[in-house]
Design a protein around this motif. Sequence first.
Motif, PDB file in Angstrom:
ATOM      1  N   UNK A   1       0.855  -1.182   0.000  1.00  0.00           N
ATOM      2  CA  UNK A   1       0.000   0.000   0.000  1.00  0.00           C
ATOM      3  C   UNK A   1       0.895   1.236   0.000  1.00  0.00           C
ATOM      4  N   UNK A   2       1.212   1.728  -1.190  1.00  0.00           N
ATOM      5  CA  UNK A   2       2.124   2.866  -1.331  1.00  0.00           C
ATOM      6  C   UNK A   2       1.395   4.192  -1.192  1.00  0.00           C
ATOM      7  N   UNK A   3       0.304   4.348  -1.955  1.00  0.00           N
ATOM      8  CA  UNK A   3      -0.549   5.540  -1.952  1.00  0.00           C
ATOM      9  C   UNK A   3       0.096   6.759  -2.593  1.00  0.00           C
ATOM     10  N   UNK A   4       1.415   6.776  -2.718  1.00  0.00           N
ATOM     11  CA  UNK A   4       2.102   7.893  -3.383  1.00  0.00           C
ATOM     12  C   UNK A   4       3.494   7.412  -3.773  1.00  0.00           C
ATOM     13  N   UNK A   5       4.075   8.050  -4.771  1.00  0.00           N
ATOM     14  CA  UNK A   5       5.438   7.710  -5.168  1.00  0.00           C
ATOM     15  C   UNK A   5       6.463   8.662  -4.567  1.00  0.00           C
TER      16      UNK A   5
ATOM     17  N   UNK B   1       8.281  10.626  -1.615  1.00  0.00           N
ATOM     18  CA  UNK B   1       8.481  10.303  -0.200  1.00  0.00           C
ATOM     19  C   UNK B   1       7.694  11.229   0.722  1.00  0.00           C
ATOM     20  N   UNK B   2       7.672  12.519   0.417  1.00  0.00           N
ATOM     21  CA  UNK B   2       6.957  13.473   1.275  1.00  0.00           C
ATOM     22  C   UNK B   2       5.459  13.203   1.278  1.00  0.00           C
ATOM     23  N   UNK B   3       4.924  12.856   0.101  1.00  0.00           N
ATOM     24  CA  UNK B   3       3.494  12.558   0.017  1.00  0.00           C
ATOM     25  C   UNK B   3       3.170  11.269   0.766  1.00  0.00           C
TER      26      UNK B   3
ATOM     27  N   UNK C   1       0.500  10.493   4.209  1.00  0.00           N
ATOM     28  CA  UNK C   1      -0.558   9.495   4.250  1.00  0.00           C
ATOM     29  C   UNK C   1      -0.232   8.322   5.162  1.00  0.00           C
ATOM     30  N   UNK C   2       1.050   7.967   5.235  1.00  0.00           N
ATOM     31  CA  UNK C   2       1.508   6.830   6.056  1.00  0.00           C
ATOM     32  C   UNK C   2       2.570   7.360   7.016  1.00  0.00           C
ATOM     33  N   UNK C   3       2.178   7.761   8.230  1.00  0.00           N
ATOM     34  CA  UNK C   3       3.073   8.528   9.105  1.00  0.00           C
ATOM     35  C   UNK C   3       4.053   7.688   9.921  1.00  0.00           C
ATOM     36  N   UNK C   4       4.655   6.681   9.292  1.00  0.00           N
ATOM     37  CA  UNK C   4       5.715   5.903   9.925  1.00  0.00           C
ATOM     38  C   UNK C   4       6.818   5.717   8.889  1.00  0.00           C
ATOM     39  N   UNK C   5       8.055   5.470   9.316  1.00  0.00           N
ATOM     40  CA  UNK C   5       9.113   5.175   8.335  1.00  0.00           C
ATOM     41  C   UNK C   5       8.770   3.927   7.522  1.00  0.00           C
ATOM     42  N   UNK C   6       8.966   4.007   6.224  1.00  0.00           N
ATOM     43  CA  UNK C   6       8.638   2.891   5.333  1.00  0.00           C
ATOM     44  C   UNK C   6       9.799   2.623   4.386  1.00  0.00           C
ATOM     45  N   UNK C   7       9.794   1.434   3.791  1.00  0.00           N
ATOM     46  CA  UNK C   7      10.780   1.121   2.765  1.00  0.00           C
ATOM     47  C   UNK C   7      10.661   2.124   1.623  1.00  0.00           C
ATOM     48  N   UNK C   8      11.789   2.487   1.048  1.00  0.00           N
ATOM     49  CA  UNK C   8      11.716   3.328  -0.135  1.00  0.00           C
ATOM     50  C   UNK C   8      11.396   2.456  -1.346  1.00  0.00           C
ATOM     51  N   UNK C   9      11.150   3.086  -2.469  1.00  0.00           N
ATOM     52  CA  UNK C   9      10.705   2.355  -3.649  1.00  0.00           C
ATOM     53  C   UNK C   9      11.764   1.377  -4.140  1.00  0.00           C
TER      54      UNK C   9
END
Length: 530
Positions: free
Chosen positions: A181-185, A187-189, A193-201
Motif C-alpha cells: 500500500x504505497x498511496x504515493x510515489x 516520499x513526502x506525500x 498518508x503513512x506517518x511511519x518510516x517505510x521502505x523506499x521504492x
Amino acid sequence: MKELDVIDSRRVPGLAGLYLARLPGGDTGPLSGEGERLVEFVDTVEPGVPKTEKWVLMVSTQLGCPVGCAMCDAGAMGFHGDLSAREMLAQVRRVLDDNPDLDPASHPKLKIHFARMGEPSLNPAVLEALELLAAEFPFPGLMPSLSTVAPAAPAAAEFMEKLIAVKDRHYSGGKFQLQFSLHATEAADRRELVPVPVWDLAAIAAYGRRFVKPGDRKITLNFALPEGAALGTGTIREFFDPSLFLVKVTPVNPTWRAGLTGTAYVWNEVPPELASAAAALEGAGFDVILSPSAPEEIEAATSCGQLWAAAMKERASAGHARAAGAPGGASRLPFDRSHCALLVVDMQRFFLDEDSPAYMPGAAAALAKAAELARAFRRAGRPVFFTVHAHEDPEKDGGLMTRKWKKVCLAGTPAAQVSPELDPREGEVFVKNRYSAFTNPALERRLRELGVDSLVVAGVKTDLCVESTVRAAFDLGFSCLVAADAAAAARDGQHRASLAAMARGFAAVGTTGAIIGELAVEKNEVLSGV
C-alpha cells in the motif's frame, strides 16, 4: 476456551456479513474503561462477481493498528496488541461455518485477506497463521492475501524475509497475493498518508525480485489517491518491473479519519487524468487495475479503512483524542459542568461551502460532531455560543489578518452565516475579525453574566482560531475542554499538533461522545481529558 465470541453482526444481502467479536484476555486491557479485546472481520464478495466464483474474507491481525494512515479508522484507534494465529483462524472458521451452502474444499477462489485491522508485517503470528491455514484448509482454491505499508522496522524486515519461505512452501504457483500500500510515489506525500518510516521504492523493487517466482502472482502496488494527487507514472516506470508488479488505483473511502484529514476522494467514474496515467503505464507494459467506488460497499462499511460497529467507531474517536496528547500530558483543570457552555468557533459557510474559496473538505465531519454537541448542550439547558470571522471593511478592520490571508469574509454576506446545521439562535452569535473569539469583548461579558467558568470548544481551524481562543480563555480564567472530533484544520498533522499543544498547557482534550456522556455528571470533577 473459545478463541472468539461474536457479540454483534450485520448482514447486507448479496454483499457482506460483518462481525464484531470479543477475544479472550481483555479484562485488564489497555483501553481505560474499554478493556474488552474487540475486533472486526468481514465475509464479503467482489461487487459484480458471484460468491460462488470469488469469496473474500477480511481478517484482522491486530487490535487497532500502530501505523495510523491518514484514511484508516482502525489506525485512529491506536495499537493495543497482536492477535494470535489461532484468533485469526477463528475468524475464518466462523465465516465458513456461517456459509453451509458453500464448500470451501471445492470453491474456485477463497481469498483470505489479512487486511481488516492491523499491519500484518508487525505481527509475527501472521506467519504462523499462514502455516496453520495451509494445514487446516489444504484446498485448491485457497488464496491468502496480505497488504502492508512496508514499515521500515527490523521486525517487519524479518517478517518479510520469512514470508518468502512461507509462500514458496505452501502457496507457490499463484496461490498468494501480496500488496504494498504505497498511496504515493513521492516520499513526502507518502509520509503525509503513512506517518511511519517505510521502505523506499528501491527496497520494495528489490524485494519483488526475490519474492516473485515463475508462476507466482505479480505484486500489487496499491495507490489510494487523494483528490489532485498524481499517480507518478514516471517514477513507477523507473523503479518497478512490469513483469513483477502491477498497479492498482482506488478511491480514498469516506472514513471518519479521512474526513478529519481531508483525504477522502470518492469516484464512480475514472477521472480523466487517472485514465491517462493508466494508459501510459499500460503502454509501458504494466497491468493496471482501476477500481471505482462501489456505493454499496461504502454504505455497508466493507471497504478498506472503514469500521462498521458503533463500539469500534467510538474507540477510533477516543483514540484520535489520545493520540493528540491528552492522556497523561494534559493540564489538570477544574471543569464545572453546571457552569459550562459550548463555544463553536467559525463553523460558517465561508469554510463549509464547497463553492467558497476557503472551503475545508475535512470540516464536514467536524460540523456533524459540533451539531451533536449543540443539541446535547441545549437538552442539558446549558448555553451555546458561536463565532463567525468577518470584516465590515477589510481596509479599516483587517489589520495583519488581511495582510496574512488574501481570502476575506465580509460581514453581512452568506459566507458569514453560521451553518444552519448548528441551529444558531438570537444572541448566540459573536462576530470577530481576529483569531481569538475573545477579541470581541462582548463574548467574555456574556459568559460572566451567565456565571460560565468552563468551556467546551469546537470549530475551525484547530491550529488557528480554535487554539487562539483556548489560549485566551485560559488567560482569562476559563477552563477549556476541546472536542477533538468536532474541530478540524487544513491538514491532519496541523490538527494533531495543535491538540497536543493545547493539551500540554491550556486545555483538556476529549471526544464528542464522551463529552455528551459527561454532561450529566456532578459538577467540579477534575478532568484531564475525557
